[in-house]
Motif scaffolding. Structure first.
Motif, PDB file in Angstrom:
ATOM      1  N   ASP A 162      34.730  46.524  36.132  1.00 52.94           N
ATOM      2  CA  ASP A 162      33.498  46.530  35.337  1.00 52.94           C
ATOM      3  C   ASP A 162      32.624  45.310  35.586  1.00 52.94           C
ATOM      4  OD1 ASP A 162      34.285  48.920  34.159  1.00 52.94           O
ATOM      5  OD2 ASP A 162      35.392  47.897  32.565  1.00 52.94           O
ATOM      6  N   GLU A 163      33.178  44.265  36.201  1.00 57.78           N
ATOM      7  CA  GLU A 163      32.425  43.034  36.415  1.00 57.78           C
ATOM      8  C   GLU A 163      32.115  42.848  37.894  1.00 57.78           C
ATOM      9  OE1 GLU A 163      34.521  39.783  34.722  1.00 57.78           O
ATOM     10  OE2 GLU A 163      34.365  40.526  32.661  1.00 57.78           O
ATOM     11  N   ARG A 201      28.293  50.143  37.684  1.00 59.98           N
ATOM     12  CA  ARG A 201      27.617  49.082  38.446  1.00 59.98           C
ATOM     13  C   ARG A 201      26.944  49.600  39.706  1.00 59.98           C
ATOM     14  NH1 ARG A 201      30.440  45.391  40.871  1.00 59.98           N
ATOM     15  NH2 ARG A 201      32.551  46.167  40.601  1.00 59.98           N
TER      16      ARG A 201
END
Length: 303
Positions: A162-163, A201
């Protein structure tokens, strides 16, 4: 917060060193003579092609008249942190420009990529890689091919989780229609693209044939943005012969950013995962095969 990537630290360091030299009113040649270095060594350090040791950095900062202790310690920390660069174990198979590309890719906060020829390496399945890499470099040994595949699979770790950076991909319709490796390989590749397009993303866009002539016809390119204003945007271009060009000149990077925005006005961006899923089905059945459409119809058995 996690420490900045080695590539980003090297980008920051090279920016600061050029700024310090300019403030001191020194040319690269003057500095090289003062430090008893070859001119190429300083040029490569300022270009970010190589790192600089702490032992070399201290006298260099003294030559620039940098005396602020906090600034010196900051620059020394950047030098220490930038020594281990991503993908450095592949330097023997990648050229200088592409090695820098990998550094940028690993440290960017936002990546915009346009491709009109093939699926970008960071999105490719292993089967697609094993077909496309030898297609444009037939002299590769089996061992070198394996290392190219290994490097591309490592790059894809940037897309996991997620990052990390935000990714914007614009693919020409030709990229997803060309059956690299045959229907089976392409079906798996399209399934992979569909999965990636659904990730938060990643924004996947398709430039349809119906868009006609467009700004991207000059060739593929990638535009990088970084998390700090201290690092200028970068643009990377590569032609089919393997020649590449990288720039951080605002006028040029701005032109490529505008080009990407122009292409965004022409793309299909809604429900791309579903579009790719449907194309996967057509590849499976061969209903999108242009060659098949050009074949003469079989004669009726009654004739």
């Amino acid at each position: 917060m996690s420490a900045p990537s080695p590539a980003l630290q090297r980008l920051r360091l090279r920016t600061e060193l050029r700024r310090a030299r300019t403030s001191a009113g020194l040319t690269q040649r003057q500095v090289a003579e003062k430090m008893e270095w070859s001119s190429s060594k300083l040029i490569r350090i300022e270009a970010g092609e190589v790192g600089i040791s702490v032992n070399d950095l201290r006298p260099l900062l003294a030559a620039y008249g940098v005396t602020d202790r906090r600034r010196i310690e900051t620059l020394l920390d950047l030098a220490r942190g930038s020594r281990k660069m991503p993908f450095s174990e592949f330097r023997d198979i990648f050229g200088k420009e592409f090695q820098q590309y990998l550094d940028f890719e690993s440290s960017a906060s936002l990546v915009r990529m346009f491709n009109s020829l093939q699926i970008p390496g960071i999105l490719q399945t292993e089967e697609y890689m094993r077909t496309i890499i030898p297609a444009y470099n037939r002299a590769l040994s089996e061992e070198t091919l394996e290392r190219h595949v290994e490097a591309r699979l490592m790059r894809q770790e940037l897309l996991v989780g997620d990052e990390g950076a935000e990714w914007f991909f614009i693919l020409d319709e030709a990229v997803i229609r060309r059956q690299v490796g045959g229907r089976g390989v392409m079906r798996k590749q399209l399934e992979r693209l569909s999965e990636l397009a659904a990730q938060p993303r990643i924004t996947m866009m398709i430039l349809p044939f119906s868009a006609g002539a467009h700004a991207g016809m000059e060739g593929p390119f990638t535009h990088f943005e970084f998390e700090t204003d201290e690092i200028a945007d970068l643009a990377y271009m590569e032609n089919p012969r393997g020649d590449s060009y990288t720039t951080n000149e605002p006028e040029e990077t701005g032109r490529y950013l505008e080009r990407f925005w122009e292409l965004e006005d022409l793309v299909v961006k809604d429900d791309v995962p579903e579009l790719l899923r449907r194309l996967t089905e057509r590849v499976e059945t061969g209903s999108d095969d242009l060659v098949a459409l050009l074949r003469p119809a079989e004669e009726s058995p009654n004739e």
